[in-house]
Design a protein around this motif. Structure first.
Motif, PDB file in Angstrom:
ATOM      1  N   GLU A  78       0.829  -1.193   0.000  1.00 42.12           N
ATOM      2  CA  GLU A  78       0.000   0.000   0.000  1.00 42.12           C
ATOM      3  C   GLU A  78       0.865   1.245   0.000  1.00 42.12           C
ATOM      4  OE1 GLU A  78      -2.273  -0.774   3.534  1.00 42.12           O
ATOM      5  OE2 GLU A  78      -3.994  -1.490   2.384  1.00 42.12           O
ATOM      6  N   GLN A  80       0.320   5.693   0.513  1.00 43.30           N
ATOM      7  CA  GLN A  80      -0.617   6.727   0.941  1.00 43.30           C
ATOM      8  C   GLN A  80      -0.553   7.900  -0.022  1.00 43.30           C
ATOM      9  OE1 GLN A  80      -0.216   7.980   4.981  1.00 43.30           O
ATOM     10  NE2 GLN A  80      -1.800   9.541   4.858  1.00 43.30           N
ATOM     11  N   ARG A  84      -5.214   9.125   1.926  1.00 39.70           N
ATOM     12  CA  ARG A  84      -5.623   7.820   2.450  1.00 39.70           C
ATOM     13  C   ARG A  84      -4.694   6.730   1.951  1.00 39.70           C
ATOM     14  NH1 ARG A  84      -9.329   5.200  -1.294  1.00 39.70           N
ATOM     15  NH2 ARG A  84      -9.586   6.466  -3.177  1.00 39.70           N
ATOM     16  N   LEU A  85      -4.706   5.599   2.666  1.00 38.68           N
ATOM     17  CA  LEU A  85      -3.865   4.463   2.321  1.00 38.68           C
ATOM     18  C   LEU A  85      -4.576   3.626   1.266  1.00 38.68           C
ATOM     19  CD1 LEU A  85      -1.089   3.694   3.449  1.00 38.68           C
ATOM     20  CD2 LEU A  85      -2.235   2.017   4.925  1.00 38.68           C
ATOM     21  N   GLN A  86      -3.907   3.372   0.130  1.00 35.50           N
ATOM     22  CA  GLN A  86      -4.530   2.638  -0.972  1.00 35.50           C
ATOM     23  C   GLN A  86      -3.587   1.537  -1.450  1.00 35.50           C
ATOM     24  OE1 GLN A  86      -6.362   5.275  -4.006  1.00 35.50           O
ATOM     25  NE2 GLN A  86      -5.532   6.970  -2.831  1.00 35.50           N
TER      26      GLN A  86
END
Length: 278
Positions: A78, A80, A84-86
């Protein structure tokens, strides 16, 4: 030369995408090609150090989809961005391949023996995480510089990731080959919705005004070779025979615009267009 253009086919001025609004897949692939070229040598050197091999070669190619089976292991990572964390990357690798890579990190040599079914060791788990981090960090940093990476981890199932790019890695050494796949979702900053109507309206206005603009087209009539000695002997009034080119390209500055041929019509040389160049 006559400035008249004799078009064939549909006589429509092709719209131009001023803001390069390709699909996310097209945008990412364009950036991905450049990122791969920048990262390839660094990847190879790090793999050589990791696997204790100095004769290793590396190749990468884009796939339309990735094949996997019951023996495929999955690692995800992931980043960020956009606050937001994706999920930013996933590694698909066969258990047998990861096992052989782990053996090589200890100076061993891959074998063709069928691997007995067993669980994933902690060494293999760490190696899979390290491999994903090594590959994805460099790619994402070039495609999405503002993204901040998080630690990768192994999943016990295929990750739910809407991949738009699949990159297959193959390493070759001593007549052997091992491969794995890196899956990447759409790596882009979310567009500002309030700006879209303004951009779209401006693009429409610019395209509407294009047909009325003037541009200078240059069309080569002929091309031929001449010995340097003959060139040095030329004097004023000398005549050189030429033959018209069968296929020519009309350019606006350095940009190729139309393809066609030079012909004679009503006692004049004209450019007969075959259409726009894609």
């Amino acid at each position: 030369m006559s400035g008249k253009i004799h078009l064939t086919g549909e006589e429509v001025f092709p719209p131009y995408d001023f803001f390069q609004q390709e699909s996310p897949r097209e945008q990412q692939r364009e950036r991905l090609h450049k990122a791969i070229e920048s990262c390839r040598d660094g990847w190879r050197r790090r793999l050589e150090a990791m696997l204790c091999r100095s004769e290793l070669s590396l190749s990468c190619r884009l796939l339309t989809q990735a094949e996997d089976d019951a023996e495929t292991l999955y690692f995800v990572m992931e980043h960020q961005w956009d606050g937001r964390l994706q999920r930013s990357a996933a590694l698909y690798i066969e258990h047998a391949t990861l096992y052989q890579l782990a053996e090589m990190t200890f100076g061993g040599m891959p074998t063709d023996r069928a691997m007995t079914l067993r669980g994933v060791s902690e060494t293999e788990r760490r190696l899979g995480n390290s491999l994903l981090s090594m590959l994805a960090d460099n790619l994402v940093a070039r495609i999405l510089p503002e993204a901040v990476p998080a630690s990768p981890r192994m999943l016990g199932f295929k990750p739910d990731i809407a991949a738009v790019s699949y990159l297959k890695f193959e390493i070759h050494f001593a007549g052997r080959q091992l491969s794995w796949v890196l899956a990447l979702p759409a790596l882009e900053v979310a567009p500002q919705a309030q700006n879209e109507p303004v951009i779209t309206g401006l693009a429409v206005e610019l395209n509407a005004g294009l047909p009325g603009l003037n541009t200078r087209l240059s069309v080569p009539l002929a091309s031929f070779e001449l010995p340097l000695g003959r060139l040095a002997e030329l004097r004023e009034g000398d005549v050189l025979p030429i033959h018209l080119l069968q296929e020519v390209v009309a350019r606006a500055g350095d940009l190729p615009v139309l393809k066609g041929r030079v012909a004679e019509r009503d006692g004049m040389l004209v450019f007969a267009s075959h259409g726009f160049i894609d």
